[in-house]
Design an enzyme around this catalytic site. Structure first.
Site, PDB file in Angstrom:
ATOM      1  N   GLY A  69       0.790  -1.219   0.000  1.00 35.48           N
ATOM      2  CA  GLY A  69       0.000   0.000   0.000  1.00 35.48           C
ATOM      3  C   GLY A  69       0.826   1.273   0.000  1.00 35.48           C
ATOM      4  O   GLY A  69       0.298   2.373   0.168  1.00 35.48           O
TER       5      GLY A  69
ATOM      6  N   ASP B  46       9.923   2.181  -8.254  1.00 36.20           N
ATOM      7  CA  ASP B  46       9.401   1.357  -9.350  1.00 36.20           C
ATOM      8  C   ASP B  46       9.660   1.977 -10.723  1.00 36.20           C
ATOM      9  O   ASP B  46       9.647   1.274 -11.728  1.00 36.20           O
ATOM     10  CB  ASP B  46       7.896   1.124  -9.183  1.00 36.20           C
ATOM     11  CG  ASP B  46       7.569   0.095  -8.109  1.00 36.20           C
ATOM     12  OD1 ASP B  46       8.504  -0.513  -7.551  1.00 36.20           O
ATOM     13  OD2 ASP B  46       6.373  -0.101  -7.829  1.00 36.20           O
TER      14      ASP B  46
ATOM     15  N   TYR C  85      13.730  -9.397  -9.600  1.00 39.98           N
ATOM     16  CA  TYR C  85      13.338  -7.984  -9.562  1.00 39.98           C
ATOM     17  C   TYR C  85      13.577  -7.358  -8.198  1.00 39.98           C
ATOM     18  O   TYR C  85      13.619  -6.144  -8.079  1.00 39.98           O
ATOM     19  CB  TYR C  85      11.859  -7.834  -9.934  1.00 39.98           C
ATOM     20  CG  TYR C  85      11.553  -8.200 -11.354  1.00 39.98           C
ATOM     21  CD1 TYR C  85      11.897  -7.357 -12.406  1.00 39.98           C
ATOM     22  CD2 TYR C  85      10.920  -9.399 -11.659  1.00 39.98           C
ATOM     23  CE1 TYR C  85      11.623  -7.692 -13.719  1.00 39.98           C
ATOM     24  CE2 TYR C  85      10.645  -9.744 -12.972  1.00 39.98           C
ATOM     25  CZ  TYR C  85      10.996  -8.892 -13.993  1.00 39.98           C
ATOM     26  OH  TYR C  85      10.734  -9.225 -15.282  1.00 39.98           O
TER      27      TYR C  85
ATOM     28  N   TYR D 166       0.821  -8.148 -13.548  1.00 35.60           N
ATOM     29  CA  TYR D 166       2.198  -7.727 -13.778  1.00 35.60           C
ATOM     30  C   TYR D 166       2.613  -8.023 -15.216  1.00 35.60           C
ATOM     31  O   TYR D 166       2.148  -8.986 -15.816  1.00 35.60           O
ATOM     32  CB  TYR D 166       3.163  -8.464 -12.824  1.00 35.60           C
ATOM     33  CG  TYR D 166       3.050  -8.003 -11.401  1.00 35.60           C
ATOM     34  CD1 TYR D 166       3.798  -6.929 -10.950  1.00 35.60           C
ATOM     35  CD2 TYR D 166       2.187  -8.635 -10.511  1.00 35.60           C
ATOM     36  CE1 TYR D 166       3.696  -6.490  -9.642  1.00 35.60           C
ATOM     37  CE2 TYR D 166       2.080  -8.198  -9.200  1.00 35.60           C
ATOM     38  CZ  TYR D 166       2.837  -7.133  -8.771  1.00 35.60           C
ATOM     39  OH  TYR D 166       2.728  -6.702  -7.490  1.00 35.60           O
TER      40      TYR D 166
END
Length: 196
Positions: free
Chosen positions: A8, A29, A48, A134
């Site tokens: 979140g 990101d 990642y 994703y």
């Protein structure tokens, strides 16, 4: 603001930016390397959740650009400076840096005035991640075989510094989290204004 995957943090960071004048967000990101540059582990999972999957020098350049001239940085982001006090000398600019490895990258970690770590339990994290799409999609077993173990490993790396963190319960309502962090940051902003 650091968090585990799907905790979140992006929602909270965006809400904070709306509430805090002269603030902007740099989101980790946004600095992922091209998928072809992201290494694989021995199980064939793309890694990642390691610093090597990110353009951290580019992120640091942007943070340094904000530090040199936050007003210009805001304008470059299409944001307006908001005059809060009659005197421009008293303006406080706030940079919200959010990401999943921001505290694991020492040159960045050393710059933070406030550190928030959002946590959610395994089951909630797995459920939230399963609801997201994703690109590329998570392969079968990715969460249990890679994502969760990497979260635990990365968290362990920063365990010695946790006294500096404010831990947030990611299961609490968004409004409650926003109110608590906003109150804390507003007190810090006021302290900085008085200091100047």
């Amino acid at each position: 603001m650091r968090r585990m995957t799907n905790g979140g943090k992006t929602t909270l960071a965006s809400s904070l930016q709306e509430q805090i004048p002269n603030s902007c967000i740099i989101a980790q990101d946004s600095y992922f390397k091209d998928d072809s540059e992201v290494p694989m582990d021995s199980n064939g999972f793309k890694q990642y959740d390691i610093l090597e999957a990110l353009h951290m020098q580019m992120m640091m350049r942007d943070v340094d650009s904000w530090r040199r001239d936050p007003e210009s940085f805001l304008r470059q982001q299409g944001l307006e400076t908001q005059l809060i006090e009659p005197s421009v000398d008293n303006q406080v600019f706030v940079l919200i840096v959010e990401g999943f490895l921001i505290f694991n990258y020492r040159p960045l970690d050393e710059l933070f005035d406030k550190k928030y770590f959002m946590e959610i339990p395994y089951d909630a994290c797995k459920r939230r991640r399963s609801l997201r799409v994703y690109t590329p999609p998570d392969p079968p077993g990715y969460f249990d075989g890679y994502v969760w173990p990497m979260y635990l490993k990365n968290r362990e790396e920063i365990e010695s510094d946790t006294s500096e963190f404010v831990f947030l319960d990611g299961l609490k309502p968004k409004e409650e989290l926003l109110a608590a962090v906003c109150k804390d940051l507003c007190q810090e902003i006021q302290r900085l204004r008085e200091k100047n």
